[in-house]
Scaffold this motif. Structure first.
Motif, PDB file in Angstrom:
ATOM      1  N   SER A  37       0.825  -1.193   0.000  1.00  0.00           N
ATOM      2  CA  SER A  37       0.000   0.000   0.000  1.00  0.00           C
ATOM      3  C   SER A  37       0.869   1.257   0.000  1.00  0.00           C
ATOM      4  N   GLY A  38       0.536   2.179  -0.884  1.00  0.00           N
ATOM      5  CA  GLY A  38       1.261   3.448  -0.935  1.00  0.00           C
ATOM      6  C   GLY A  38       2.508   3.435  -1.806  1.00  0.00           C
ATOM      7  N   CYS A  39       2.766   2.338  -2.523  1.00  0.00           N
ATOM      8  CA  CYS A  39       4.013   2.264  -3.303  1.00  0.00           C
ATOM      9  C   CYS A  39       3.894   2.957  -4.654  1.00  0.00           C
ATOM     10  N   GLY A  40       2.695   3.409  -5.027  1.00  0.00           N
ATOM     11  CA  GLY A  40       2.573   4.193  -6.253  1.00  0.00           C
ATOM     12  C   GLY A  40       1.828   3.522  -7.403  1.00  0.00           C
ATOM     13  N   LYS A  41       1.100   2.461  -7.130  1.00  0.00           N
ATOM     14  CA  LYS A  41       0.403   1.741  -8.201  1.00  0.00           C
ATOM     15  C   LYS A  41      -0.704   2.592  -8.827  1.00  0.00           C
ATOM     16  N   THR A  42      -1.603   3.091  -7.979  1.00  0.00           N
ATOM     17  CA  THR A  42      -2.702   3.911  -8.494  1.00  0.00           C
ATOM     18  C   THR A  42      -2.159   5.154  -9.193  1.00  0.00           C
ATOM     19  N   SER A  43      -1.148   5.755  -8.599  1.00  0.00           N
ATOM     20  CA  SER A  43      -0.563   6.964  -9.197  1.00  0.00           C
ATOM     21  C   SER A  43      -0.044   6.677 -10.605  1.00  0.00           C
ATOM     22  N   THR A  44       0.605   5.534 -10.778  1.00  0.00           N
ATOM     23  CA  THR A  44       1.126   5.167 -12.103  1.00  0.00           C
ATOM     24  C   THR A  44      -0.020   5.025 -13.103  1.00  0.00           C
ATOM     25  N   MET A  45      -1.091   4.353 -12.676  1.00  0.00           N
ATOM     26  CA  MET A  45      -2.254   4.169 -13.550  1.00  0.00           C
ATOM     27  C   MET A  45      -2.881   5.511 -13.908  1.00  0.00           C
ATOM     28  N   ARG A  46      -2.978   6.386 -12.924  1.00  0.00           N
ATOM     29  CA  ARG A  46      -3.596   7.696 -13.174  1.00  0.00           C
ATOM     30  C   ARG A  46      -2.785   8.513 -14.178  1.00  0.00           C
ATOM     31  N   CYS A  47      -1.476   8.329 -14.146  1.00  0.00           N
ATOM     32  CA  CYS A  47      -0.636   9.005 -15.147  1.00  0.00           C
ATOM     33  C   CYS A  47      -0.922   8.464 -16.545  1.00  0.00           C
ATOM     34  N   ILE A  48      -1.053   7.140 -16.658  1.00  0.00           N
ATOM     35  CA  ILE A  48      -1.327   6.544 -17.973  1.00  0.00           C
ATOM     36  C   ILE A  48      -2.688   7.025 -18.490  1.00  0.00           C
ATOM     37  N   ALA A  49      -3.656   7.088 -17.587  1.00  0.00           N
ATOM     38  CA  ALA A  49      -5.011   7.488 -17.981  1.00  0.00           C
ATOM     39  C   ALA A  49      -5.117   8.985 -18.269  1.00  0.00           C
ATOM     40  N   GLY A  50      -4.107   9.743 -17.862  1.00  0.00           N
ATOM     41  CA  GLY A  50      -4.152  11.191 -18.100  1.00  0.00           C
ATOM     42  C   GLY A  50      -4.864  11.949 -16.990  1.00  0.00           C
ATOM     43  N   LEU A  51      -4.944  11.349 -15.810  1.00  0.00           N
ATOM     44  CA  LEU A  51      -5.628  12.000 -14.693  1.00  0.00           C
ATOM     45  C   LEU A  51      -4.655  12.733 -13.770  1.00  0.00           C
ATOM     46  N   GLU A  52      -3.371  12.527 -13.990  1.00  0.00           N
ATOM     47  CA  GLU A  52      -2.351  13.283 -13.259  1.00  0.00           C
ATOM     48  C   GLU A  52      -1.381  13.835 -14.284  1.00  0.00           C
ATOM     49  N   THR A  53      -0.768  14.943 -13.956  1.00  0.00           N
ATOM     50  CA  THR A  53       0.276  15.473 -14.823  1.00  0.00           C
ATOM     51  C   THR A  53       1.626  15.177 -14.192  1.00  0.00           C
ATOM     52  N   PRO A  54       2.362  14.235 -14.768  1.00  0.00           N
ATOM     53  CA  PRO A  54       3.673  13.882 -14.199  1.00  0.00           C
ATOM     54  C   PRO A  54       4.650  15.062 -14.281  1.00  0.00           C
ATOM     55  N   ASP A  55       5.676  15.018 -13.423  1.00  0.00           N
ATOM     56  CA  ASP A  55       6.705  16.065 -13.458  1.00  0.00           C
ATOM     57  C   ASP A  55       7.658  15.839 -14.615  1.00  0.00           C
ATOM     58  N   GLU A  56       7.930  14.544 -14.835  1.00  0.00           N
ATOM     59  CA  GLU A  56       8.902  14.211 -15.869  1.00  0.00           C
ATOM     60  C   GLU A  56       8.463  12.953 -16.589  1.00  0.00           C
ATOM     61  N   GLY A  57       9.017  12.753 -17.768  1.00  0.00           N
ATOM     62  CA  GLY A  57       8.837  11.489 -18.453  1.00  0.00           C
ATOM     63  C   GLY A  57       7.964  11.545 -19.680  1.00  0.00           C
ATOM     64  N   ARG A  58       7.723  10.362 -20.205  1.00  0.00           N
ATOM     65  CA  ARG A  58       7.033  10.225 -21.478  1.00  0.00           C
ATOM     66  C   ARG A  58       6.145   8.998 -21.443  1.00  0.00           C
ATOM     67  N   ARG A  80      -7.816   9.568 -24.868  1.00  0.00           N
ATOM     68  CA  ARG A  80      -6.771   8.538 -24.846  1.00  0.00           C
ATOM     69  C   ARG A  80      -7.291   7.128 -25.145  1.00  0.00           C
ATOM     70  N   ASN A  81      -8.598   6.938 -25.264  1.00  0.00           N
ATOM     71  CA  ASN A  81      -9.192   5.605 -25.454  1.00  0.00           C
ATOM     72  C   ASN A  81      -8.654   4.567 -24.469  1.00  0.00           C
ATOM     73  N   ILE A  82      -8.604   4.989 -23.218  1.00  0.00           N
ATOM     74  CA  ILE A  82      -8.139   4.109 -22.151  1.00  0.00           C
ATOM     75  C   ILE A  82      -9.278   3.947 -21.157  1.00  0.00           C
ATOM     76  N   GLY A  83      -9.638   2.691 -20.892  1.00  0.00           N
ATOM     77  CA  GLY A  83     -10.691   2.436 -19.911  1.00  0.00           C
ATOM     78  C   GLY A  83     -10.065   2.235 -18.554  1.00  0.00           C
ATOM     79  N   MET A  84     -10.695   2.814 -17.548  1.00  0.00           N
ATOM     80  CA  MET A  84     -10.121   2.630 -16.221  1.00  0.00           C
ATOM     81  C   MET A  84     -11.205   2.248 -15.224  1.00  0.00           C
ATOM     82  N   VAL A  85     -10.955   1.193 -14.479  1.00  0.00           N
ATOM     83  CA  VAL A  85     -11.823   0.840 -13.365  1.00  0.00           C
ATOM     84  C   VAL A  85     -11.078   1.215 -12.103  1.00  0.00           C
ATOM     85  N   PHE A  86     -11.671   2.138 -11.349  1.00  0.00           N
ATOM     86  CA  PHE A  86     -10.970   2.679 -10.205  1.00  0.00           C
ATOM     87  C   PHE A  86     -11.102   1.799  -8.983  1.00  0.00           C
TER      88      PHE A  86
END
Ligand SMILES: Nc1ncnc2c1ncn2[C@@H]1O[C@H](COP(=O)(O)OP(=O)(O)OP(=O)(O)O)[C@@H](O)[C@H]1O
Ligand SMILES: [Mg+2]
Length: 371
Positions: A37-58, A80-86
């Motif tokens: 818990s808290g290791c960053g899984k949801t955050s990573t998914m949210r970046c892929i889905a476009g729900l967070e703006t990352p500081d760096e990367g592609r 983005r045509n990405i489906g997400m189940v939260f």
């Protein structure tokens, strides 16, 4: 669709949730993100889905760049045509099950008949037949979760992000839905990123598992590789390895339990890694008469606890002060064994892994105290 993530970093204020993470997910592949818990899984998914703006990367999908911090590219989520189940599924309480699932299709202004057909199909997949006209506020938690799942698959997205989509379901339903999901994913050729805390679910669903710790990926591999060859004791611990014992190197093929003069034989290991742990699963240790009498790795100890689990039993065996092993046994062994008894245990050489406490790249990070 192939998803490519390069050097992704996301922070919330001062705290870094995702650290320089790179990952590639092949077309049609199911990748499971695993980690505490808290290791960053949801955050990573949210970046892929476009729900967070990352500081760096592609982030790119099939070579098309969705996000690039350097070039200022950031395609909005709905394009983005990405489906997400939260993890915390949001469904609309004032709508029926049908309307909830139909919503994204109606937004796309699809013909009524097609909407009806696809919604019925999705509702069936998640096992909610007969619930179409039910108000969503009158559903159980597990049923709501399935509505959220249906709403996502009805879109037939090319990439699916599933964040603990089955966490509120009972074991039987979870098992059935996990098989259905796998089948659906194969049938539609979906590329999927999946998060689960359930180890069995991860092993069953994944083509590859990525282990995350402190916002980084510390190991990636096929389920059998991750299960059988964790890179560090802390990964082994997360994967349910019951016995993780501090050891010191004796020679190339043996180690000694810390604080004792007991040595065991092991397969060759890397002794440059700092603190070492011998990791061995409870089910791999032989107990009592099953343990060969004449072997370097057969030890004697006292049963200090015994837990009856129905078909099997777990014994805790004290080998020396401060060194205790959890050992699986049969219920027959549980019936004829008592606390305080002395027993033999055997640690098969091939079942022992001598590992560093942390994965090499993480060790530095943990030492920095930046966790
Ligand atoms: N909106 C936010 N604002 C500030 N910090 C956040 C926010 N969302 C998450 N975090 C922090 O970022 C880190 C990673 O969170 P994340 O939700 O990605 O974890 P997770 O791996 O999904 O955990 P879990 O298994 O509990 O769902 C955590 O330390 C969390 O507290
Ligand atoms: Mg999460």
């Amino acid at each position: 669709m192939t998803i490519k993530i390069e050097n992704l970093t996301l922070s919330y204020g001062d705290s870094v949730a995702v650290r320089n993470l790179s990952l590639e997910i092949e077309q049609g592949e199911a990748l499971v993100l695993l980690g505490q818990s808290g290791c960053g899984k949801t955050s990573t998914m949210r970046c892929i889905a476009g729900l967070e703006t990352p500081d760096e990367g592609r982030i790119s999908v099939d070579g098309e760049v969705l996000f690039d911090a350097d070039r200022g590219v950031n395609r909005p989520s709905h394009k983005r045509n990405i489906g997400m189940v939260f993890q915390s599924y949001a469904i609309w309480p004032h709508m029926t099950v049908f309307e909830n699932v139909a919503f994204p299709l109606r937004m796309k202004k699809l013909p009524k008949a097609e909407v009806a057909r696809r919604v019925e199909e999705a509702i069936t997949v998640v096992g909610l037949d007969g619930f179409a006209e039910r108000g969503a506020s009158m559903l159980s938690g597990g049923q709501m979760q399935r509505v959220a799942l249906a709403r996502s698959i009805v879109m037939e997205p090319s990439v699916m992000l599933l964040d603990e989509p089955l966490s509120n379901l009972d074991a039987r339903l979870r098992h059935r839905l996990r098989t259905d999901l796998r089948e659906l994913q194969h049938r539609l050729g979906l590329t999927a990123v999946y998060v689960t805390h359930d180890q069995e679910e991860a092993l069953a669903l994944a083509d590859h598992i990525a282990m995350m710790q402190f916002g980084r990926i510390v190991q990636i591999g096929r389920p059998d590789e991750i299960y059988g060859r964790p890179l560090s004791a802390s990964i082994a611990d997360f994967l349910g390895v019951a016995n993780i014992i501090p050891v010191r190197p004796l020679d190339a093929r043996s180690v000694g339990f810390e604080g004792t003069d007991i040595g065991i034989q092991v397969e060759p290991y890397d002794d440059r890694a700092g603190e070492l742990r011998a990791c061995i699963r409870a089910e791999d240790i032989l107990l009592g008469d099953d343990a060969p009498a004449e072997s370097a790795n057969t030890l004697e100890g006292e049963i200090v606890a015994r837990e009856f689990l129905g078909a099997t039993a777990t014994f805790r065996v004290r080998i020396a002060p401060g060194v205790e092993l959890d050992v699986f046994g049969t219920k027959q062994q549980a019936n004829r064994t008592r606390e305080g008894e002395r027993v033999r245990v055997h640690l098969p050489v091939e079942a022992i892994q001598v590992l560093p406490t942390e994965a090499p790249e993480l060790a530095e990070h943990v030492r920095e105290g930046a966790a």
